[in-house]
Design an enzyme around this catalytic site. Sequence first.
Site, mmCIF file in Angstrom:
data_model
loop_
_atom_site.group_PDB
_atom_site.id
_atom_site.type_symbol
_atom_site.label_atom_id
_atom_site.label_comp_id
_atom_site.label_asym_id
_atom_site.label_seq_id
_atom_site.Cartn_x
_atom_site.Cartn_y
_atom_site.Cartn_z
ATOM 1 N N GLN A 172 40.147 -82.235 -54.358
ATOM 2 C CA GLN A 172 40.398 -80.916 -54.958
ATOM 3 C C GLN A 172 41.899 -80.629 -54.983
ATOM 4 O OE1 GLN A 172 37.791 -78.086 -53.016
ATOM 5 N NE2 GLN A 172 35.967 -79.201 -53.659
ATOM 6 N N GLY A 190 33.924 -74.375 -54.363
ATOM 7 C CA GLY A 190 35.302 -74.730 -54.054
ATOM 8 C C GLY A 190 35.920 -75.573 -55.165
ATOM 9 N N ASP A 231 30.395 -85.178 -48.324
ATOM 10 C CA ASP A 231 29.307 -84.194 -48.474
ATOM 11 C C ASP A 231 27.970 -84.712 -47.943
ATOM 12 O OD1 ASP A 231 31.138 -82.512 -49.671
ATOM 13 O OD2 ASP A 231 30.583 -83.090 -51.716
ATOM 14 N N ARG A 278 36.981 -69.659 -47.444
ATOM 15 C CA ARG A 278 37.539 -71.025 -47.447
ATOM 16 C C ARG A 278 39.045 -71.023 -47.730
ATOM 17 N NH1 ARG A 278 33.339 -74.576 -50.844
ATOM 18 N NH2 ARG A 278 34.674 -76.280 -50.097
HETATM 19 O O1 LIG Z 1 36.782 -82.863 -56.112
HETATM 20 C C1 LIG Z 1 35.564 -82.695 -55.974
HETATM 21 O O2 LIG Z 1 34.775 -82.679 -56.942
HETATM 22 C C2 LIG Z 1 35.041 -82.525 -54.604
HETATM 23 C C3 LIG Z 1 35.818 -82.858 -53.521
HETATM 24 C C4 LIG Z 1 35.396 -82.723 -52.121
HETATM 25 O O3 LIG Z 1 36.111 -81.644 -51.539
HETATM 26 P P1 LIG Z 1 37.596 -81.807 -50.917
HETATM 27 O O4 LIG Z 1 38.543 -82.078 -52.011
HETATM 28 O O5 LIG Z 1 37.871 -80.496 -50.254
HETATM 29 O O6 LIG Z 1 37.481 -82.936 -49.946
HETATM 30 C C5 LIG Z 1 33.896 -82.472 -51.999
HETATM 31 O O7 LIG Z 1 33.592 -81.997 -50.705
HETATM 32 C C6 LIG Z 1 33.391 -81.505 -53.027
HETATM 33 O O8 LIG Z 1 32.004 -81.340 -52.944
HETATM 34 C C7 LIG Z 1 33.671 -82.004 -54.429
HETATM 35 C C1 LIG Z 2 31.713 -79.067 -50.603
HETATM 36 C C2 LIG Z 2 30.967 -78.940 -51.693
HETATM 37 O O1 LIG Z 2 31.327 -78.319 -52.850
HETATM 38 P P1 LIG Z 2 32.533 -77.345 -53.180
HETATM 39 O O2 LIG Z 2 33.717 -77.724 -52.344
HETATM 40 O O3 LIG Z 2 32.754 -77.528 -54.646
HETATM 41 O O4 LIG Z 2 32.061 -75.936 -52.888
HETATM 42 C C3 LIG Z 2 29.624 -79.567 -51.764
HETATM 43 O O5 LIG Z 2 29.028 -79.553 -52.841
HETATM 44 O O6 LIG Z 2 29.117 -80.070 -50.751
#
Ligand SMILES: O=C(O)C1=C[C@@H](OP(=O)(O)O)[C@@H](O)[C@H](O)C1
Ligand SMILES: C=C(OP(=O)(O)O)C(=O)O
Length: 445
Positions: free
Chosen positions: A177, A101, A328, A129
């Site tokens: 994100q 993601g 996480d 997602r």
């Molecule tokens: O910006 C990042 O590196 C991340 C943000 C989180 O997601 P969300 O932005 O959806 O909360 C986290 O769950 C993911 O593993 C990494």
């Molecule tokens: C949510 C996670 O990662 P991503 O959103 O980058 O898939 C994770 O690493 O737990």
Amino acid sequence: MTHSDQPRPLQARASGPLTGKVRVPGDKSISHRALILGALAVGETRISGLLEGEDVLNTAKSMQALGARVERTGDFAWKVQGVGVGGFAQPKAPLDFGNSGTGCRLVMGAVAGCPISAVFDGDASLRSRPMRRILDPLEKMGARVVSGGEGGRLPLTVQGARDPLPITYRTPVASAQIKSAVLLAGLAAPGTTTVIESEASRNHTELMLKHFGADITSVQEGQHGRRITLVGEPELHGANVVVPADPSSAAFPIVAALVVEGSDIVLSDVMTNPLRTGLFTTLREMGASIEESEVRGDAGEPMARLRVRASKLRGVEVPPERAPSMIDEYLVLAVAASFAEGTTIMRGLQELRVKESDRLEATAAMLRVNGVKVEVSGDDLIVEGRGHVPGGGTVATHMDHRIAMSALVMGCASDQPVTVDDTAFIATSFPDFIPMMRSLGAEFS
Ligand SMILES: O=C(O)C1=C[C@@H](OP(=O)(O)O)[C@@H](O)[C@H](O)C1
Ligand SMILES: C=C(OP(=O)(O)O)C(=O)O
């Protein structure tokens, strides 16, 4: 990144005390950002300690496909020759982000500020997602979704803006994100892009943008939030990035050492940015012995050596405002809670439903199949700790690395062994998890 069709099951059984000193791999969030900002900078970026997991390697490939030169120069050492803000080239093939993601959503932001179009795709988990949360602000900035799946799902094609507009955007959920996608698109917009979040999420993008020369400020907003302001069209310069060890990966050996009697382990260089350490706070409230020493920092990211000793844990209530700083880590916290005495209540976990799997239901299922009493109540998870875990169950991984690792940690101390149906996805974030845990004394077979 493709996985073989053959699932790779593994069983964890109770072991003797875990001992030794390890360095878990580089932080995943910082690794993605170092590659992306390196690609958007002018000149050379050198990265040491990069996480060489599948998620990050897919981001490296996408930066190459967008015109940057990305080269591995040694173990965990990478060099990026950037193209400058707004300088991405039209990729010749779809960008495949696999299971990630973060990679997908941050690169969407970076592409949205360039006059190119790119196809974004990923594996079955990533295709399920939500992407609307990213596309909504990017469309306000002038990007267009040319074609896409149902309800903003991958695969989809993003046409970047020829003349991106700076915006002020309030994120609908605490998400680094979303925030990062808007800031990365805002780099190419004239004027000031502002992101307001009512609960602070991890700030690695802000810290790293500053490190690469951007004019960015972040001030408190309300009780728990931030207002981040970025001046567009900076000339980012290449920089050196040292990636500290990932606290979200450290969480697994930490919880294993806490629950396996007699354990005493040391983890070096673990990043201790307060927006990532909600798990450590919670475990300490539960009675965990986690000692920090050798505290230092690089480019605004603090790190420390952690000594973790087996501890008697008690149930606690985890407030919802702590969720962004440990989003996480709830899966492995639920494992710790299962071994604790008393009830642990984790509140406000709605975001867990849109991760690699529905982690709220998957965590409850992991505990239930191993004889732990657990309840999902709305968006809360309630675990009845009894001081020991019966075990004996087979846990469904659902293409989710953190379920696989959490279940194996549970098996390190359960009465009966715990089996996971597939360990393949562990390679997305912690490729050496199995040998590293074995080196500490874990019994995996
Ligand atoms: O910006 C990042 O590196 C991340 C943000 C989180 O997601 P969300 O932005 O959806 O909360 C986290 O769950 C993911 O593993 C990494
Ligand atoms: C949510 C996670 O990662 P991503 O959103 O980058 O898939 C994770 O690493 O737990």
